[in-house]
Motif scaffolding. Structure first.
Motif, PDB file in Angstrom:
ATOM      1  N   LYS A   1       0.835  -1.197   0.000  1.00 22.67           N
ATOM      2  CA  LYS A   1       0.000   0.000   0.000  1.00 22.67           C
ATOM      3  C   LYS A   1       0.870   1.247   0.000  1.00 22.67           C
ATOM      4  O   LYS A   1       1.877   1.309   0.708  1.00 22.67           O
ATOM      5  CB  LYS A   1      -0.916   0.015   1.230  1.00 22.67           C
ATOM      6  N   LEU A   2       0.476   2.203  -0.815  1.00 21.81           N
ATOM      7  CA  LEU A   2       1.088   3.532  -0.804  1.00 21.81           C
ATOM      8  C   LEU A   2       0.086   4.505  -0.192  1.00 21.81           C
ATOM      9  O   LEU A   2      -1.056   4.605  -0.662  1.00 21.81           O
ATOM     10  CB  LEU A   2       1.452   3.980  -2.226  1.00 21.81           C
ATOM     11  N   TYR A   3       0.509   5.222   0.845  1.00 16.82           N
ATOM     12  CA  TYR A   3      -0.390   6.166   1.498  1.00 16.82           C
ATOM     13  C   TYR A   3      -0.480   7.496   0.743  1.00 16.82           C
ATOM     14  O   TYR A   3      -1.388   8.289   0.988  1.00 16.82           O
ATOM     15  CB  TYR A   3       0.057   6.406   2.942  1.00 16.82           C
ATOM     16  N   HIS A   4       0.473   7.742  -0.156  1.00 15.87           N
ATOM     17  CA  HIS A   4       0.438   8.933  -1.024  1.00 15.87           C
ATOM     18  C   HIS A   4       0.670   8.473  -2.455  1.00 15.87           C
ATOM     19  O   HIS A   4       1.634   7.762  -2.731  1.00 15.87           O
ATOM     20  CB  HIS A   4       1.518   9.949  -0.624  1.00 15.87           C
ATOM     21  N   LYS A   5      -0.202   8.904  -3.359  1.00 20.51           N
ATOM     22  CA  LYS A   5      -0.108   8.452  -4.745  1.00 20.51           C
ATOM     23  C   LYS A   5      -0.037   9.597  -5.754  1.00 20.51           C
ATOM     24  O   LYS A   5      -0.034   9.356  -6.953  1.00 20.51           O
ATOM     25  CB  LYS A   5      -1.318   7.566  -5.075  1.00 20.51           C
ATOM     26  N   VAL A   6       0.000  10.821  -5.256  1.00 23.60           N
ATOM     27  CA  VAL A   6      -0.058  11.986  -6.146  1.00 23.60           C
ATOM     28  C   VAL A   6       1.181  12.858  -5.935  1.00 23.60           C
ATOM     29  O   VAL A   6       1.493  13.239  -4.799  1.00 23.60           O
ATOM     30  CB  VAL A   6      -1.331  12.824  -5.892  1.00 23.60           C
ATOM     31  N   VAL A   7       1.867  13.177  -7.032  1.00 25.15           N
ATOM     32  CA  VAL A   7       2.999  14.107  -6.980  1.00 25.15           C
ATOM     33  C   VAL A   7       2.479  15.488  -6.580  1.00 25.15           C
ATOM     34  O   VAL A   7       1.466  15.959  -7.089  1.00 25.15           O
ATOM     35  CB  VAL A   7       3.709  14.172  -8.344  1.00 25.15           C
ATOM     36  N   GLY A   8       3.180  16.133  -5.685  1.00 20.49           N
ATOM     37  CA  GLY A   8       2.764  17.450  -5.201  1.00 20.49           C
ATOM     38  C   GLY A   8       2.190  17.411  -3.800  1.00 20.49           C
ATOM     39  O   GLY A   8       2.111  18.453  -3.143  1.00 20.49           O
ATOM     40  N   GLU A   9       1.791  16.206  -3.337  1.00 21.57           N
ATOM     41  CA  GLU A   9       1.312  16.085  -1.958  1.00 21.57           C
ATOM     42  C   GLU A   9       2.482  16.220  -0.994  1.00 21.57           C
ATOM     43  O   GLU A   9       3.639  15.982  -1.351  1.00 21.57           O
ATOM     44  CB  GLU A   9       0.619  14.737  -1.755  1.00 21.57           C
ATOM     45  N   LYS A  10       2.162  16.575   0.227  1.00 25.25           N
ATOM     46  CA  LYS A  10       3.190  16.770   1.245  1.00 25.25           C
ATOM     47  C   LYS A  10       3.240  15.566   2.181  1.00 25.25           C
ATOM     48  O   LYS A  10       2.204  14.975   2.500  1.00 25.25           O
ATOM     49  CB  LYS A  10       2.929  18.045   2.043  1.00 25.25           C
ATOM     50  N   ILE A  11       4.446  15.264   2.611  1.00 25.96           N
ATOM     51  CA  ILE A  11       4.667  14.206   3.602  1.00 25.96           C
ATOM     52  C   ILE A  11       5.253  14.851   4.842  1.00 25.96           C
ATOM     53  O   ILE A  11       6.207  15.638   4.754  1.00 25.96           O
ATOM     54  CB  ILE A  11       5.607  13.116   3.055  1.00 25.96           C
ATOM     55  N   ALA A  12       4.668  14.508   6.009  1.00 25.32           N
ATOM     56  CA  ALA A  12       5.153  15.049   7.273  1.00 25.32           C
ATOM     57  C   ALA A  12       5.911  13.966   8.035  1.00 25.32           C
ATOM     58  O   ALA A  12       5.678  12.763   7.847  1.00 25.32           O
ATOM     59  CB  ALA A  12       3.990  15.566   8.103  1.00 25.32           C
ATOM     60  N   ILE A  13       6.810  14.402   8.886  1.00 25.05           N
ATOM     61  CA  ILE A  13       7.566  13.463   9.715  1.00 25.05           C
ATOM     62  C   ILE A  13       6.596  12.708  10.638  1.00 25.05           C
ATOM     63  O   ILE A  13       5.718  13.304  11.257  1.00 25.05           O
ATOM     64  CB  ILE A  13       8.622  14.211  10.552  1.00 25.05           C
ATOM     65  N   GLY A  14       6.764  11.372  10.702  1.00 22.77           N
ATOM     66  CA  GLY A  14       5.966  10.564  11.613  1.00 22.77           C
ATOM     67  C   GLY A  14       4.689  10.005  11.045  1.00 22.77           C
ATOM     68  O   GLY A  14       3.993   9.251  11.728  1.00 22.77           O
TER      69      GLY A  14
END
Length: 401
Positions: free
Chosen positions: A132-145
């Motif tokens: 599973k990928l929790y983010h699938k769209v370029v441009g989304e932000k990922i936060a620490i944790g």
């Protein structure tokens, strides 16, 4: 009988002659009617074509309507007066005349790009399969944790079992042999909280939920769900967009002006009012693709991430600068022989002023004479004022100077 008829004929002729003479005197007296004398400020004007001003009554030469007598102060004819609503609709903007820097300019086309020194990659630490990928769209932000992907791995399952077995054995020769198994799980991406839960529940997990240790904006997702991966496979590419590069191409004959350390002005195409200053941090001495083009790079701050990679920008290098009175280029109206600006007088009216221009670049022009510091000059809407003047007076402002 003949004598009487003759006398009667003479009498008629005399009466007719006197009548003609009286008519002639009447016409002559009409022609000698005193001509109307107008004062200096009195004119005959047309209500439809206000530029028509005559000193005698008649018809308008344009629309053929009768001219009406009006009183005008011709000294005020060159002044345009507008109310607040008209100024707003005409988008008329003014600015105080002041000194600013102007010089020769080298103008380049640039583009915002990711600052490669501010990038991160999230990679797998063990062989397995992306469940599973929790983010699938370029441009989304990922936060620490936050969770970013689930990974199935037989190695991970065996490592959990090893940890639990070693926990049961506890100490050998005074050493906790589960420590090495725990460190392996930490190395492969488990968090201390996950390991604590494993030790308490003694239940192994088929998949490993990996949490991010970095933050940033996703610029690439090289893998897909269900794809088998090896240790070191990149799952996410991240970038910190608080800092960007602006890259521009320059012809080799101009390259000498654009050395590393030179200060430049960055004007984003989407936000031209958000002008920024930067410094050239890299200039590629090699021509790109065997062409006559060199590459320069400027690092710019991007607080709030207002600008995005791919946005167009103008890169301007100022050289041989000097202090002078300057106005935006569009503030100056020119014909073959004259340059005119509009100024706002203390009473709020607008009047044209002939000026002499000097050094000019893409955005501003030097005013060598015709304006003084502290005056209020029109910087936007000058062409509308010019059109209003032509409609009012029937001539260009330069014809009245």
């Amino acid at each position: 009988m003949k004598s009487k008829f003759k006398v009667k004929s003479v009498t008629v002729n005399v009466i007719f002659s006197l009548w003609l003479l009286a008519l002639g005197f009447g016409l002559l007296s009409c022609n000698n009617k005193p001509k109307e004398i107008l004062t200096e400020n009195e004119y005959y004007a047309c209500s439809m074509d206000p530029q028509v001003l005559e000193k005698q009554a008649g018809l308008c030469p344009i629309c053929k309507m009768p001219l009406a007598k009006v009183t005008l102060d011709k000294n005020q004819m060159h002044i345009i007066k507008l109310n607040a609503e008209q100024i707003k609709l005409a988008n008329i903007k003014v600015d105080t005349v002041k000194l600013s820097s102007i010089g020769k300019e080298t103008v380049l086309s640039g583009v915002f790009a990711v600052n490669q020194s501010q990038t991160e990659q999230i990679a797998t630490r063990i062989n397995g399969r992306i469940e599973k990928l929790y983010h699938k769209v370029v441009g989304e932000k990922i936060a620490i944790g936050e969770p970013i992907y689930d990974l199935y791995s037989r190695q991970f399952l065996l490592a959990q079992e090893e940890f639990l077995i070693n926990k049961e054995i506890k100490l050998i020769d005074g050493n906790d042999i589960s420590v090495s198994a725990k460190n392996k799980l930490l190395l492969w991406g488990m968090t201390p909280a996950q390991i604590t839960e494993l030790a308490q529940t003694k239940k192994t997990q088929v998949t490993l939920t990996v949490f991010s240790k970095v933050s940033g904006t996703i610029t690439g997702i090289p893998v897909k769900e269900g794809e088998n991966v090896e240790e070191g496979t990149t799952v996410y590419k991240l970038a910190n967009l608080n800092s960007l590069w602006v890259e521009a191409q320059v012809y080799s004959n101009e390259f000498g002006l654009l050395k590393e350390g030179a200060k430049v002005e960055i004007i984003p195409e989407a936000f031209p009012e958000e002008t920024m200053e930067g410094q050239i941090t890299f200039s590629n001495p090699e021509l790109e693709n065997s062409s006559k083009i060199n590459l320069i790079r400027v690092v710019v701050n991007n607080p709030g991430e207002k600008f995005s990679p791919g946005m167009q920008a103008t890169v301007v290098l100022h050289s041989e600068e000097k202090k002078a009175i300057t106005l935006p280029v569009d503030a100056v109206i020119r014909d073959a022989n004259h340059s005119v600006v509009w100024v706002q007088n203390p009473k709020g009216g607008f009047e044209s002023r002939m000026v002499e221009t000097g050094t000019e670049n893409k955005f501003r022009v030097e005013i060598k004479s015709g304006l003084t510091l502290g005056e209020i000059a029109v910087t936007s809407g000058t062409y509308l004022l010019n059109s209003e003047y032509i409609f009012k007076t029937g001539m260009m402002p330069t014809m009245d100077m």
